[in-house]
Design an enzyme around this catalytic site. Sequence first.
Site, PDB file in Angstrom:
ATOM      1  NE  ARG A  65       0.060   1.442   3.313  1.00  7.27           N
ATOM      2  CZ  ARG A  65       0.988   2.429   3.801  1.00  7.27           C
ATOM      3  NH1 ARG A  65       2.455   2.159   3.762  1.00  7.27           N
ATOM      4  NH2 ARG A  65       0.856   3.608   3.832  1.00  7.27           N
ATOM      5  N   GLY A  66       0.358   2.422  -0.071  1.00  9.01           N
ATOM      6  CA  GLY A  66       1.105   3.553  -0.318  1.00  9.01           C
ATOM      7  C   GLY A  66       1.063   3.971  -1.815  1.00  9.01           C
ATOM      8  CB  ALA A  67       0.315   6.885  -3.942  1.00  5.65           C
ATOM      9  NE  ARG A  99      -6.170   0.608  -1.737  1.00  3.09           N
ATOM     10  CZ  ARG A  99      -5.728   1.336  -0.662  1.00  3.09           C
ATOM     11  NH1 ARG A  99      -4.347   1.109  -0.783  1.00  3.09           N
ATOM     12  NH2 ARG A  99      -6.174   2.196   0.166  1.00  3.09           N
ATOM     13  CD  GLN A 198      -3.167   2.695   6.678  1.00  5.21           C
ATOM     14  OE1 GLN A 198      -3.720   3.115   7.788  1.00  5.21           O
ATOM     15  NE2 GLN A 198      -3.658   2.726   5.623  1.00  5.21           N
ATOM     16  CG  ASP A 239      -3.101   8.023  -1.694  1.00  3.83           C
ATOM     17  OD1 ASP A 239      -3.016   8.398  -0.605  1.00  3.83           O
ATOM     18  OD2 ASP A 239      -2.917   6.882  -2.095  1.00  3.83           O
ATOM     19  CG  ASN A 249      -2.762  11.498   2.396  1.00  9.90           C
ATOM     20  OD1 ASN A 249      -2.037  10.692   1.721  1.00  9.90           O
ATOM     21  ND2 ASN A 249      -2.196  11.817   3.548  1.00  9.90           N
ATOM     22  CE  LYS A 250      -5.240   5.486   4.260  1.00 11.47           C
ATOM     23  NZ  LYS A 250      -6.174   4.960   3.712  1.00 11.47           N
TER      24      LYS A 250
HETATM   25  O1  MRU Z   1      -4.646   3.037   2.210  1.00 13.24           O
HETATM   26  P1  MRU Z   1      -3.037   3.551   2.042  1.00 13.24           P
HETATM   27  O2  MRU Z   1      -2.187   2.671   3.035  1.00 13.24           O
HETATM   28  O3  MRU Z   1      -2.764   2.928   0.672  1.00 13.24           O
HETATM   29  O4  MRU Z   1      -2.874   5.052   2.057  1.00 13.24           O
HETATM   30  C1  MRU Z   1      -1.709   5.669   1.955  1.00 13.24           C
HETATM   31  C2  MRU Z   1      -1.697   7.104   1.938  1.00 13.24           C
HETATM   32  O5  MRU Z   1      -2.677   7.731   2.097  1.00 13.24           O
HETATM   33  C3  MRU Z   1      -0.515   7.765   1.883  1.00 13.24           C
HETATM   34  O6  MRU Z   1      -0.191   8.858   2.329  1.00 13.24           O
HETATM   35  C4  MRU Z   1      -0.037   8.051   0.081  1.00 13.24           C
HETATM   36  O7  MRU Z   1      -0.569   6.897  -0.447  1.00 13.24           O
HETATM   37  C5  MRU Z   1       1.411   8.662   0.071  1.00 13.24           C
HETATM   38  S1  MRU Z   1       2.535   7.240   0.507  1.00 13.24           S
HETATM   39  C6  MRU Z   1       4.100   8.097   0.037  1.00 13.24           C
END
Ligand code: MRU
Length: 341
Positions: A65-67, A99, A198, A239, A249-250
């Site tokens: 996970r993470g963009a 996703r 996270q 994201d 973002n999250k």
């Molecule tokens: O649902 P996730 O854990 O994939 O969400 C991640 C985030 O929102 C991060 O802040 C974003 O992807 C940037 S990661 C460098």
Amino acid sequence: MEKFLKQGKRKAVGNLHSMPALRCIKFEDNTLHLLDQRILPTHTAWIAHSDHIQVAESIRNMTVRGAPAIGVAAAYGMALAALNQADWSQAKQTLAESRPTAVNLFWALDRLDALTDKSPESVLAEAQAIEAEDLSMNHKIGESGATLVPEEATVLTICNTGSLATAGHGTALGIIRTAHQQGKVKHVYSCETRPRQQGLRLTAFELLHDKIPFHSIADSAAASLMRAGKIDFVVAGADRITANGDTANKIGTYMLAVLAHHHNIPFVIAAPSSTLDPNLPTGDHIPIEERDSTELTHAESIQIAPDNCPVYNPAFDVTPGTLITAIVTEQGILTPPFNIK
Ligand code: MRU
């Protein structure tokens, strides 16, 4: 649409703290290995992927996970599709459906789609280039972003934006890392990041790994810390960033931006250019993923909500560009009004 199949084999490995630098993606011997982020930090295991369908499932279920990490994993998914001589368009579609919010996924798939030579060697080389470029962009983001961090700063962040969310170093956490190496960071407050935590599970793990002083906090503690004058700087990842600077973002990021604005604290977004989506004029057009209700109703496998509790569980929110002090990419620091091209 191809069906997601069962995931690849899980393999236990040694203590991550003994490794030189944290990584969550490895491609070796025509196999993609992803560190299983669903079980960190209490368990460490890599999952081996031999086809793109397994990779799509691991993106969907958040093994990875993470963009930026999602983009790199998808690129390797396409490399596996090429190696396995799978149908190219179908493989691309399967990965694209994993996703919806992080644009890095679609950016990586489109970049591979644009290759004139789609031989396994060429697709794999491009996936490796995407991974290497992400690492290098993150170091540049860290260097630029650290110039915005005040001396002796106490920094607030959300979610996980570090080595576990990227090819390495991280974006928002990369800025914290670089600024800490420069002696500028006195303390970090890391939001737990409900509902998947996270921050508590992954960012805490990375901060401990790097020996950066911090406290994990409940998301709801952010306002009182700001009011008490304990936060000098807020930094978050992204994201997807639209032409006007609106940033997905999250979930919970928007809340921090409103709070930072109210308390006159800089609110900075960090992301590589692969997260920019200038094709979308505003954040209203960003698809926001909704995830399973069990992320709220259950703690691990234990039910904590009443039976049939109705749940609304958006995984992301959109912070208006007007609340963002600066957006840091590998190309430098953007300030409002944003006009991203
Ligand atoms: O649902 P996730 O854990 O994939 O969400 C991640 C985030 O929102 C991060 O802040 C974003 O992807 C940037 S990661 C460098």
